[in-house]
Design an enzyme around this catalytic site. Structure first.
Site, short mmCIF file in Angstrom:
data_model
loop_
_atom_site.label_atom_id
_atom_site.label_comp_id
_atom_site.label_asym_id
_atom_site.label_seq_id
_atom_site.Cartn_x
_atom_site.Cartn_y
_atom_site.Cartn_z
N SER A 79 -35.22 -56.47 -42.37
CA SER A 79 -35.53 -55.06 -42.54
C SER A 79 -35.01 -54.16 -41.43
O SER A 79 -35.10 -52.94 -41.53
CB SER A 79 -37.04 -54.86 -42.69
OG SER A 79 -37.46 -55.30 -43.96
N LYS A 96 -40.70 -45.67 -37.43
CA LYS A 96 -41.03 -46.08 -38.79
C LYS A 96 -42.52 -45.90 -39.08
O LYS A 96 -43.36 -46.20 -38.21
CB LYS A 96 -40.61 -47.54 -38.97
CG LYS A 96 -40.74 -48.10 -40.38
CD LYS A 96 -40.18 -49.52 -40.41
CE LYS A 96 -40.32 -50.20 -41.75
NZ LYS A 96 -39.78 -51.58 -41.74
N SER A 101 -36.44 -52.52 -45.53
CA SER A 101 -37.62 -51.66 -45.53
C SER A 101 -37.51 -50.54 -44.51
O SER A 101 -38.16 -49.51 -44.65
CB SER A 101 -38.89 -52.48 -45.30
OG SER A 101 -39.07 -52.81 -43.95
#
Length: 642
Positions: free
Chosen positions: A186, A82, A162
């Site tokens: 998330s 990420k 997210s």
């Protein structure tokens, strides 16, 4: 037998490298091509922010280690991470245009650990901007820098959470393993939406250093993958003790081999408590059958939930439904201040990250700088505003420190007290009736689990069908959207949760790939064997013609030679040779694009231009039909120079 990257596991890839039928270099190239075909071109799932320009070198190094006798479940395995996690030499942006130039000066410790295990750092995934703590009302998976990530199971639905890019990338096999981060939901929420195994670890199991934060008291990184075994493999590579992160100082699982926790018998004798309110509504729905008559059936979610409990029981677990969460202990006030404590910690922790983890020359040093940049570039940066950032900026990190600590400690005490008392079934002195784990549906555990810092493992549990049948065959009004269950336990009980989850996964075997449930999305891709019936090229510029340009984005060292490729194709996918293509570029800070190269396509429809950039530049290509008629431009790209 050809390898299906959409479903391939880390163990399957390792077996291929061990028996010599593939190499890490070959696999890395295949994943890069798949990223181009699905994230950049084709359905443009938009899940990957950038590909590591050194990925093939890392893969070659892994192959050399294997030839010299090295082994390991992560050796040579590509991993996507990420884009709020530092990877040295690559931008760490959190999806923000304000941080587009934030080139990481060092690897985050979890990246260092992955490298030590031999993993190939394939690139970075897109995310909801600032892990969804910039504003209210921003769609999951949207960022000002990266645009909107799409859910491969159903592009009309949110990719959720997210860590949307990691979720989508894992679901369609853009990498065998991906890393997400969670503050509250998330990892779990996108794992649910993208039919993945997701682990929200105990806070303190994985280092948080080098991760753009929301709140240190809740932040953690964790695996988002297709199988429980892959989750265990990845957890092995990121668990440890980090001297810079005090939460990891007493990590009892440092060095633990989570692969040894996988089991097909862990549910025997286990007691699973289903938290009240987590059972989907059993209300019936009216459906139209294949013969045109109407019938009444339970809701899809209730059928899938019931089947999940039946599987748990069939594996030997005692399942107790409608278990109420225990009230908060008398020593803990109700947790009513989470929003304000997150705001306080976001400002405190983001400022600390920008102060200590960015290059000295990087101009964005505080949350206030981010806000000011966004206001100065509102057209690009503030499609949805920055309400949460502004709220956080209004906190006083010195004056409010004591009050914020008191409130956070109360929240932690309340959430842990309620979960502990529930797991003990109200009888702390009688362990015989304790629950082994608590069961939630979807990401229902996210809030309380995040405040407590306790671990949760999510496992796919089927797909909605439109008739409550839980399968895709013959059902009317099917939408085939994922459904998952999640198991929560106390701090550092990941080994127990992995055993329970792997037992359920093996017994249910429910996960299906996006291409099986949503085949039309993959029909017109450039992947080998894709059905091209009724397809047009990705950027039609004239009847029968289209342009493709690569890379979509890349990051390079200053002065490195960059090669931009252009391909001119007909709508049937065949190449067009001997034709002129115009390549336009815009250097960083320039007012507009200028004609940079005029290229001529070769026999395979390809043309290349080389650059040795001194600064960032963007580019796009056009195919000139005549001196007075210019075709539609291709999708542009970005070269980021560090």
């Amino acid at each position: 037998m050809p390898l299906d990257l959409e479903t391939a596991t880390a163990a399957q890839l390792t077996a291929r490298m061990v028996n010599g039928s593939s190499t890490s270099v070959a696999l890395t190239r295949a994943y890069v091509e798949r990223i181009r075909a699905l994230s950049v071109d084709g359905p443009h799932l938009n899940a990957v922010q950038l590909v590591n320009p050194d990925a093939l070198q890392e893969a070659a190094a892994a192959d050399a280690k294997r030839r010299s006798g090295s082994t390991g479940p992560l050796l040579g395995i590509p991993v996507l991470i990420k884009d709020n996690v530092d990877i040295k030499g690559l931008p760490t942006t959190a999806g923000s245009v304000a941080l587009a130039g934030n080139i990481a000066v060092a690897d985050a410790p979890l990246v260092t650990s992955l490298r030590a295990a031999g993993a190939v750092i394939l690139g970075k995934t897109k995310l909801t901007e600032f892990a969804n703590y910039l504003t209210s009302g921003m769609p999951s998976g949207y960022s000002s820098l990266g645009g909107q990530v799409l859910n491969a199971y159903d592009v009309s639905q949110t990719p959720s959470g997210s860590s949307a890019g990691s979720g989508v990338a894992a679901s369609v096999g853009l990498a065998p393993l991906t890393i997400g981060t969670e503050t509250s939901g998330s990892i779990l929420s996108p794992a649910n939406a993208n039919s993945l195994v997701g682990i929200k670890p105990t806070v303190g199991l994985v280092s948080r250093t080098g991760i753009i934060p929301i709140a240190a008291s809740q932040d953690t990184a964790g695996p988002m993958v297709k199988t429980v075994a892959d989750a265990a493999t990845l957890l092995n590579g990121i668990t440890g003790i980090d001297p810079s992160d005090s939460a990891t100082a007493n990590n009892p699982l440092a060095g633990h081999d989570f692969l040894r926790d996988l089991s097909t018998t862990a549910l025997q004798g286990a007691r699973i408590g289903v938290i009240a309110g987590q059972a989907p509504s059993p209300a019936t729905q009216t459906v139209v059958t294949g013969s045109g008559t109407t019938a009444v059936a339970p809701t899809d979610a209730f059928v899938l939930y019931s089947r999940a409990l039946a599987t748990l029981r069939a594996q030997g677990a005692t399942v107790v439904e409608n278990v109420p969460l225990a009230p908060a202990p008398a020593s803990a006030a109700p947790a009513t201040g989470t929003a304000s404590t997150l705001a306080y910690e976001f400002k405190r922790d983001l400022n600390a990250y920008l102060r200590t983890r960015t290059a000295p020359s990087f101009p964005i040093r505080t949350l206030a700088d981010v806000i000011a940049y966004n206001e100065a570039h509102a057209r690009e940066a503030l499609k949805f505003g920055q309400v949460l950032a502004l709220q956080a900026q209004r906190t006083d990190t010195e004056r409010d420190a004591d009050a914020a600590a008191v409130l956070r400690n109360r929240e932690i005490a309340e959430s842990r007290g309620r979960l502990d008392a529930t797991l003990q079934n109200g009888t702390p002195n009688d362990p015989s009736d304790d629950y082994t784990a608590l069961l939630y549906t979807g990401s229902g555990s996210a809030g309380i689990g995040a405040r407590a810092g306790y671990p949760t493992v999510m496992v796919p549990a089927g797909y909605t069908s439109g008739q409550g049948a839980g399968s895709v065959s013959g059902d009317a009004a099917s939408n085939r959207r994922p459904f998952s269950i999640a198991l929560l336990a106390r701090a550092y009980e990941e080994p127990k949760l992995l055993g329970l989850a792997s037992d359920y996964e093996a017994a249910s075997a429910l996960r299906q790939a996006p291409s099986v449930l949503n085949p039309s999305l993959f029909r017109c891709t450039s992947l080998p064997g894709s059905d091209q019936t009724g397809c047009t090229s990705t950027a039609v510029v004239a009847p029968g013609f289209g342009l493709r340009v690569s890379p979509a984005s890349t990051a390079v060292r200053r002065g490195t030679v960059v090669q931009v490729g252009v391909r001119l194709v007909r709508s049937d996918g065949s190449s067009v040779s001997g034709q002129r293509v115009s390549l336009y570029t815009r250097a960083r800070g320039a007012a507009g694009f200028v004609l940079s190269r005029t290229l001529v396509t070769d026999a395979s429809g390809l043309a290349y231009a080389t650059f040795r950039p001194g600064s960032d530049f963007r580019f796009f290509a056009r195919y000139d039909l005549s001196s007075t008629s210019v075709g539609t431009q291709s999708r542009g790209g970005l070269v980021q120079v560090r």
